[in-house]
Scaffold this motif. Structure first.
Motif, PDB file in Angstrom:
ATOM      1  N   SER A 164      43.209  34.312  37.368  1.00 48.67           N
ATOM      2  CA  SER A 164      44.031  34.847  36.278  1.00 48.67           C
ATOM      3  C   SER A 164      43.243  35.751  35.333  1.00 48.67           C
ATOM      4  O   SER A 164      43.827  36.542  34.581  1.00 48.67           O
ATOM      5  CB  SER A 164      44.666  33.696  35.494  1.00 48.67           C
ATOM      6  N   ALA A 165      41.922  35.641  35.367  1.00 47.61           N
ATOM      7  CA  ALA A 165      41.065  36.482  34.514  1.00 47.61           C
ATOM      8  C   ALA A 165      40.905  37.891  35.078  1.00 47.61           C
ATOM      9  O   ALA A 165      40.400  38.787  34.392  1.00 47.61           O
ATOM     10  CB  ALA A 165      39.695  35.832  34.349  1.00 47.61           C
ATOM     11  N   GLU A 185      44.867  49.816  46.452  1.00 47.95           N
ATOM     12  CA  GLU A 185      44.180  49.224  45.288  1.00 47.95           C
ATOM     13  C   GLU A 185      44.825  47.894  44.895  1.00 47.95           C
ATOM     14  O   GLU A 185      44.136  46.919  44.576  1.00 47.95           O
ATOM     15  CB  GLU A 185      44.250  50.218  44.120  1.00 47.95           C
ATOM     16  N   ALA A 186      46.158  47.847  44.952  1.00 47.85           N
ATOM     17  CA  ALA A 186      46.863  46.605  44.627  1.00 47.85           C
ATOM     18  C   ALA A 186      46.549  45.513  45.650  1.00 47.85           C
ATOM     19  O   ALA A 186      46.371  44.344  45.286  1.00 47.85           O
ATOM     20  CB  ALA A 186      48.374  46.871  44.561  1.00 47.85           C
ATOM     21  N   ILE A 187      46.462  45.893  46.923  1.00 45.41           N
ATOM     22  CA  ILE A 187      46.100  44.931  47.975  1.00 45.41           C
ATOM     23  C   ILE A 187      44.719  44.352  47.696  1.00 45.41           C
ATOM     24  O   ILE A 187      44.521  43.129  47.749  1.00 45.41           O
ATOM     25  CB  ILE A 187      46.127  45.608  49.369  1.00 45.41           C
ATOM     26  N   ALA A 188      43.771  45.235  47.383  1.00 47.39           N
ATOM     27  CA  ALA A 188      42.385  44.793  47.156  1.00 47.39           C
ATOM     28  C   ALA A 188      42.309  43.819  45.980  1.00 47.39           C
ATOM     29  O   ALA A 188      41.630  42.784  46.053  1.00 47.39           O
ATOM     30  CB  ALA A 188      41.485  46.001  46.916  1.00 47.39           C
ATOM     31  N   THR A 189      43.040  44.112  44.900  1.00 48.10           N
ATOM     32  CA  THR A 189      43.013  43.243  43.723  1.00 48.10           C
ATOM     33  C   THR A 189      43.681  41.899  44.017  1.00 48.10           C
ATOM     34  O   THR A 189      43.178  40.841  43.633  1.00 48.10           O
ATOM     35  CB  THR A 189      43.702  43.937  42.531  1.00 48.10           C
ATOM     36  N   ALA A 190      44.817  41.943  44.725  1.00 47.65           N
ATOM     37  CA  ALA A 190      45.518  40.693  45.063  1.00 47.65           C
ATOM     38  C   ALA A 190      44.625  39.783  45.903  1.00 47.65           C
ATOM     39  O   ALA A 190      44.530  38.568  45.641  1.00 47.65           O
ATOM     40  CB  ALA A 190      46.814  41.000  45.807  1.00 47.65           C
ATOM     41  N   TYR A 191      43.938  40.346  46.871  1.00 46.60           N
ATOM     42  CA  TYR A 191      43.085  39.513  47.734  1.00 46.60           C
ATOM     43  C   TYR A 191      41.815  39.051  47.023  1.00 46.60           C
ATOM     44  O   TYR A 191      41.252  38.019  47.396  1.00 46.60           O
ATOM     45  CB  TYR A 191      42.782  40.231  49.051  1.00 46.60           C
ATOM     46  N   ARG A 192      41.395  39.762  45.981  1.00 46.89           N
ATOM     47  CA  ARG A 192      40.316  39.232  45.127  1.00 46.89           C
ATOM     48  C   ARG A 192      40.780  37.943  44.455  1.00 46.89           C
ATOM     49  O   ARG A 192      40.030  36.968  44.345  1.00 46.89           O
ATOM     50  CB  ARG A 192      39.919  40.250  44.053  1.00 46.89           C
ATOM     51  N   GLY A 193      42.029  37.958  44.005  1.00 38.42           N
ATOM     52  CA  GLY A 193      42.607  36.763  43.390  1.00 38.42           C
ATOM     53  C   GLY A 193      42.729  35.623  44.379  1.00 38.42           C
ATOM     54  O   GLY A 193      42.391  34.473  44.074  1.00 38.42           O
ATOM     55  N   VAL A 194      43.196  35.938  45.591  1.00 37.28           N
ATOM     56  CA  VAL A 194      43.333  34.924  46.637  1.00 37.28           C
ATOM     57  C   VAL A 194      41.975  34.289  46.949  1.00 37.28           C
ATOM     58  O   VAL A 194      41.866  33.065  47.115  1.00 37.28           O
ATOM     59  CB  VAL A 194      43.955  35.546  47.914  1.00 37.28           C
ATOM     60  N   ALA A 195      40.929  35.127  47.009  1.00 38.62           N
ATOM     61  CA  ALA A 195      39.586  34.639  47.345  1.00 38.62           C
ATOM     62  C   ALA A 195      39.050  33.674  46.292  1.00 38.62           C
ATOM     63  O   ALA A 195      38.196  32.830  46.594  1.00 38.62           O
ATOM     64  CB  ALA A 195      38.636  35.821  47.516  1.00 38.62           C
ATOM     65  N   ALA A 196      39.554  33.783  45.060  1.00 38.52           N
ATOM     66  CA  ALA A 196      39.068  32.923  43.972  1.00 38.52           C
ATOM     67  C   ALA A 196      39.724  31.540  43.986  1.00 38.52           C
ATOM     68  O   ALA A 196      39.252  30.617  43.326  1.00 38.52           O
ATOM     69  CB  ALA A 196      39.324  33.600  42.627  1.00 38.52           C
ATOM     70  N   ILE A 197      40.827  31.408  44.734  1.00 39.05           N
ATOM     71  CA  ILE A 197      41.630  30.178  44.698  1.00 39.05           C
ATOM     72  C   ILE A 197      41.455  29.386  45.991  1.00 39.05           C
ATOM     73  O   ILE A 197      41.405  29.968  47.081  1.00 39.05           O
ATOM     74  CB  ILE A 197      43.127  30.528  44.509  1.00 39.05           C
ATOM     75  N   SER A 198      41.381  28.065  45.864  1.00 41.71           N
ATOM     76  CA  SER A 198      41.239  27.253  47.079  1.00 41.71           C
ATOM     77  C   SER A 198      41.823  25.850  46.898  1.00 41.71           C
ATOM     78  O   SER A 198      41.904  25.340  45.787  1.00 41.71           O
ATOM     79  CB  SER A 198      39.767  27.134  47.474  1.00 41.71           C
ATOM     80  N   TRP A 199      42.236  25.275  48.013  1.00 45.69           N
ATOM     81  CA  TRP A 199      42.544  23.842  48.140  1.00 45.69           C
ATOM     82  C   TRP A 199      42.536  23.544  49.638  1.00 45.69           C
ATOM     83  O   TRP A 199      42.696  24.476  50.451  1.00 45.69           O
ATOM     84  CB  TRP A 199      43.875  23.479  47.477  1.00 45.69           C
ATOM     85  N   PRO A 200      42.353  22.332  50.049  1.00 45.21           N
ATOM     86  CA  PRO A 200      42.273  22.013  51.475  1.00 45.21           C
ATOM     87  C   PRO A 200      43.538  22.423  52.235  1.00 45.21           C
ATOM     88  O   PRO A 200      44.644  22.074  51.841  1.00 45.21           O
ATOM     89  CB  PRO A 200      42.087  20.489  51.501  1.00 45.21           C
ATOM     90  N   GLY A 201      43.353  23.192  53.296  1.00 44.28           N
ATOM     91  CA  GLY A 201      44.472  23.588  54.148  1.00 44.28           C
ATOM     92  C   GLY A 201      45.207  24.835  53.710  1.00 44.28           C
ATOM     93  O   GLY A 201      46.152  25.265  54.388  1.00 44.28           O
TER      94      GLY A 201
END
Length: 423
Positions: free
Chosen positions: A355-356, A393-409
């Motif tokens: 979110s940052a 550019e929007a794709i790259a930023t969205a996947y930066r966000g995805v890379a920061a988030i995790s949980w099992p599975g």
């Protein structure tokens, strides 16, 4: 104004996020909401299908406008109930919501009003449905007639797959009562797009274009889901094609509904298949798409509240909506096992870090608060949505966000938006 949003998914988080920015709004409620929505609205512990309790709440709190997010309360008649109580509410009434609630109803509407769609037949008899599949051959599309949470459509590439789909729907009732009737239709080739328009039953106000990704895996493989990501604008819908869609599909649909005695009010979603520059209708939805709402609402510059209120009151005169020039991309992060047996209850890490990131919002869908931490509680869990000067550019930023988030599975597609880049 006091506003109530009904629902608790990613679409409703995006709606609350947008509505909360309006200078017209001083109090915003969401029922039932979710932990993400709680940051922008007061969550009320009433289910989206508890119509009498929702109506009582709206009357007690003197709600000025209610916005219905999901399809189930619409098909149950929540709009009829609120209007009978003298309350302003955004969405179609029960009769008009059949446009999503029954595939047969929507196909008959299209045939009656010469709206381009796939050839089809409806069946309540299993043997007749199977015989028709053998007569037509494959590929062919099998649809449960009723609501199936976005999963009642099977694109069968062989006759055997199609017959299995009919067995699952009509005999095994994998979609419950939604499978008492099936619609079997011609397989349409082309590229999909999502088209939305606000309407007060007479006037229409189209939104920006978008495209979603239904299949669970990259390259559009695997079973259909409620949607694994979306982007806006959709380059497949050119300015010229936009006008064709409005004049040959959207206007005839709204005019047809009115002439049939079921005027349609709210937001109309038209799922399209586009081939050689010609659009045909795949399906209608009676509400904002999810996940298309997330990128669309992030791109919307105009205040959404006056539009929602004008639709509900039959006073939609606005000619256009102002949009950011930027593109937006939403990547859905889903639970392990989705769309089948879900693996839930895991703490989600990295929400604050994601979110940052500038120009990025993490919309919550299937999340819950458990022992003070946010856990995954549903199939589609988060919609990580970003703006960019270009789709890339929007794709790259969205996947930066995805890379920061995790949980099992946790699972997600890695190719959201690629169709836009390929153009």
């Amino acid at each position: 104004m006091k506003i109530l949003v009904i629902g608790g998914g990613g679409r409703e988080h995006a709606l609350c996020w947008k509505i909360a920015q309006s200078p017209l709004v001083n109090t915003l409620y969401c029922a039932p909401g979710n932990p993400g929505i709680a940051a922008v609205a007061e969550c009320v512990h009433i289910g989206a299908d508890e119509i009498e309790a929702l109506c009582d709440f709206a009357l007690a709190e003197r709600i000025d406008l209610t916005i219905v997010g999901p399809e189930v309360p619409l098909t149950m008649g929540i709009v009829d109930r609120f209007q009978a109580a003298g309350l302003d509410i955004f969405g179609p009434n029960r009769a008009a919501a059949q446009i999503e609630g029954s595939k047969g109803f929507s196909k008959e509407l299209m045939v009656r009003h010469n709206i381009p769609t796939a050839a089809y037949k409806s069946f309540t008899d299993h043997a007749a449905a199977v015989a028709y599949i053998r007569e037509q051959g494959a590929p062919i599309v099998v649809k449960a007639d009723g609501l199936a949470a976005g999963k009642g459509v099977i694109v069968a590439m062989t006759e055997a797959e199609a017959i299995t789909a009919v067995d699952d729907i009509m005999l095994d009732r994998v979609f419950g009562a939604a499978g008492s009737s099936v619609v079997i239709e011609e397989f349409m080739e082309g590229e999909e797009a999502s088209f939305f328009a606000f309407t007060d039953g007479t006037n229409i106000l189209p939104l920006a274009t978008s495209q979603d990704h239904k299949r669970i895996f990259d390259n559009d493989e695997g079973p259909n889901t409620g949607g694994m990501g979306a982007y806006s604008p959709a380059p497949v819908v050119t300015a010229a094609l936009h006008d064709v869609i409005v004049e040959t599909i959207v206007r005839p649909t709204i005019a047809g509904m009115a002439s049939d005695g079921t005027p349609y009010v709210g937001i109309l979603y038209v799922g399209l298949m586009i081939r050689d520059g010609k659009p045909r209708v795949v399906e209608y939805n009676a509400r904002f798409g999810d996940p298309e709402a997330q990128p669309l609402l992030m791109r919307m510059k105009s205040d959404i509240v006056p539009v929602l209120q004008a639709c509900a009151r039959g006073e939609l005169k606005q000619e256009s909506i102002e949009w950011h020039d930027k593109a937006a991309v939403c990547v859905v992060m889903a639970s392990g096992g989705y769309p089948d047996v879900l693996e839930t209850g895991f703490e989600i890490h990295g929400l604050e870090a994601a979110s940052a990131i500038d120009d990025l919002v993490v919309f919550h869908a299937g999340t819950a608060l458990k022992d003070g931490v946010i856990v995954n509680s549903g199939g589609r869990v988060l919609g990580v949505t970003a703006l960019g000067n270009t789709v890339a550019e929007a794709i790259a930023t969205a996947y930066r966000g995805v890379a920061a988030i995790s949980w099992p599975g946790a699972q997600f597609r890695s190719d959201i938006g690629q169709k836009a880049l390929n153009r």
